[in-house]
Design an enzyme around this catalytic site. Structure first.
Site, PDB file in Angstrom:
ATOM      1  N   GLY A  71       0.793  -1.218   0.000  1.00 49.72           N
ATOM      2  CA  GLY A  71       0.000   0.000   0.000  1.00 49.72           C
ATOM      3  C   GLY A  71       0.829   1.273   0.000  1.00 49.72           C
ATOM      4  O   GLY A  71       0.490   2.250  -0.680  1.00 49.72           O
ATOM      5  N   GLN A 180      -7.686  -0.521   3.346  1.00 45.36           N
ATOM      6  CA  GLN A 180      -8.555  -1.075   4.392  1.00 45.36           C
ATOM      7  C   GLN A 180      -9.936  -1.467   3.866  1.00 45.36           C
ATOM      8  O   GLN A 180     -10.751  -2.007   4.612  1.00 45.36           O
ATOM      9  CB  GLN A 180      -8.725  -0.065   5.528  1.00 45.36           C
ATOM     10  CG  GLN A 180      -7.504   0.134   6.391  1.00 45.36           C
ATOM     11  CD  GLN A 180      -7.175  -1.082   7.239  1.00 45.36           C
ATOM     12  OE1 GLN A 180      -7.983  -1.986   7.410  1.00 45.36           O
ATOM     13  NE2 GLN A 180      -5.968  -1.098   7.785  1.00 45.36           N
ATOM     14  N   SER A 200      -3.288  -3.671  -0.825  1.00 42.98           N
ATOM     15  CA  SER A 200      -2.164  -4.331  -0.152  1.00 42.98           C
ATOM     16  C   SER A 200      -2.573  -5.726   0.272  1.00 42.98           C
ATOM     17  O   SER A 200      -3.578  -5.908   0.965  1.00 42.98           O
ATOM     18  CB  SER A 200      -1.736  -3.508   1.069  1.00 42.98           C
ATOM     19  OG  SER A 200      -0.609  -4.078   1.694  1.00 42.98           O
ATOM     20  N   THR A 238      12.322  -7.019 -10.784  1.00 46.35           N
ATOM     21  CA  THR A 238      11.877  -8.384 -11.052  1.00 46.35           C
ATOM     22  C   THR A 238      10.608  -8.705 -10.282  1.00 46.35           C
ATOM     23  O   THR A 238      10.535  -8.491  -9.072  1.00 46.35           O
ATOM     24  CB  THR A 238      12.980  -9.388 -10.653  1.00 46.35           C
ATOM     25  OG1 THR A 238      14.166  -9.082 -11.379  1.00 46.35           O
ATOM     26  CG2 THR A 238      12.543 -10.814 -10.946  1.00 46.35           C
ATOM     27  N   CYS A 332       1.642   1.849  11.567  1.00 51.15           N
ATOM     28  CA  CYS A 332       2.745   2.706  11.126  1.00 51.15           C
ATOM     29  C   CYS A 332       3.032   3.824  12.114  1.00 51.15           C
ATOM     30  O   CYS A 332       4.110   4.405  12.105  1.00 51.15           O
ATOM     31  CB  CYS A 332       2.419   3.312   9.761  1.00 51.15           C
ATOM     32  SG  CYS A 332       2.186   2.079   8.471  1.00 51.15           S
TER      33      CYS A 332
END
Length: 392
Positions: A71, A180, A200, A238, A332
């Protein structure tokens, strides 16, 4: 003592079948999908199949899926990519006062570089008024970035109405942080006027370190990473084949059971808030389950509570001693001792904004688990009550 994990907003447990799939792919498909040999071609085929599956679940085209590391990268790519691609001399961003740190801090960084920013306010429930966004748009506006579901309170923003407003200004792009929201609340990629949408994997039973950005066909971004020109040149590097396939499987399983899961979680949310109503020390931040249209204005899996004047880490550690794992603010920002920026923006005072905890649940929880959570929440508050003056 059994431990109950009520921190799904921070990260969900990986689904068992997804773990098995990812493990098997790590053993069998380790080739670089950019390689020309047969093993590389097989790996690329898996990536393309996963891209198609995710596109189908999100109502998008396969070429509108850009794989990222999660995210935070998706949000940064949408915001910085839009700003750096815009050629006009003066650039302007609009966002809200309650965004996740990966949007809020990204915008602050651009502001420090000279990009003009407007932060629109929210009401006491944490909702953005589309009229405020419309009033803020100017000829220099490049981007509006508003999240769909708030990561601290679970409040749902009026994305459809915002998209309708923004669509009247063809020079403005609309980015939505949907991290969310996916698998929890409805979203219409083709009908809501959204140009970019972030997801995410570890928020819906997939692996950490994997995400995607939905990017509307024809919308251009400047890449954050330059290199091998993977992901149509928008995100070099990659591709993580096991992670991409695992994310697509997790999304498929999540979306297949979305409606039944939502109904279950809304019922559990009501059950928990009925208990909270019996604890006078606690206050509900966001939308209460007994409000009109509650189930369209809040996500089903998040409950944010405040014990004004009580430090949240004290509550969290007390609950953990009783086998209950919850969090404060977002993962976070959980190590910050500052009041919640989101709750302050909603008009709450510092005591209430400093004493909040976030409870978030998921598929493994039952009515009995919520009953146990309620009982232990009552017990912890009762034990903390005599200590209020010493802990504040």
């Amino acid at each position: 003592m059994k431990t109950y994990y009520f921190d799904h907003s921070a990260s969900t447990p990986m689904l068992p079948t997804v773990i098995e799939t990812m493990s098997e792919l790590m053993k069998l498909h380790y080739a670089n999908p950019g390689a020309l040999h047969r093993s590389g071609a097989e790996a690329l085929k898996l990536v393309d199949r996963a891209r198609g599956s995710i596109a189908e679940r999100m109502g998008a085209k396969p070429e509108e899926i850009i794989f990222t590391s999660g995210g935070t990268e998706s949000n940064n790519l949408a915001i910085k990519g839009s700003i750096h691609k815009a050629t006009r001399a003066n650039k302007h961003i609009i966002t809200s006062a309650v965004e996740h740190a990966s949007v809020y801090e990204c915008v602050r960084q651009l502001e420090a570089m000279g990009i003009r920013t407007t932060v629109v306010p929210v009401d006491r429930f944490g909702r953005v008024n589309p009229e405020d966004v419309e009033s803020a748009i100017t000829k220099d506006t490049v981007l509006v970035s508003i999240m769909q579901v708030n990561n601290e309170t679970g409040v749902v923003q009026p994305i459809s109405e915002l998209g309708n407003v923004i669509s009247r200004f063809p020079h403005v792009r609309f980015h939505v942080d949907g991290v969310q929201a996916i698998g929890k609340v409805p979203f219409d990629w083709t009908g809501w006027g959204v140009h970019m949408y972030s997801g995410s994997a570890h928020k819906f039973g997939g692996p950490k370190g994997m995400g995607f950005l939905l990017l509307k066909s024809g919308v251009e971004l400047a890449p954050l990473l330059n290199g091998g020109d993977q992901e149509q040149g928008f995100r070099s590097g990659t591709q993580n084949v096991p992670g991409i396939v695992a994310m697509s499987q997790a999304l498929r399983l999540t979306m297949e059971s979305r409606d039944s899961r939502r109904a279950r979680m809304y019922a559990m949310r009501r059950q928990l808030l009925d208990v909270v109503d019996q604890i006078p020390e606690l206050f509900i931040n966001g939308v209460h389950s007994n409000m009109d249209n509650a189930e369209t204005e809040t996500a089903p899996h998040v409950v944010n509570l405040s014990y004004p004047g009580m430090r949240p880490e004290v509550i969290i550690h007390m609950l953990e001693k009783h086998g209950i794992l919850v969090s404060t603010q977002s993962a976070c920002s959980s190590k910050s001792l500052l009041p919640s920026r989101v709750l302050l923006a909603m008009g709450h005072d510092e005591d209430r904004a400093s004493g909040s905890i976030r409870i978030s649940f998921g598929d493994e929880h039952t009515d009995k688990d919520i009953e146990i959570l309620g009982e232990r929440l009552k017990s912890v508050v009762a034990k903390l009550k005599p200590l209020e003056r010493n802990i504040k």
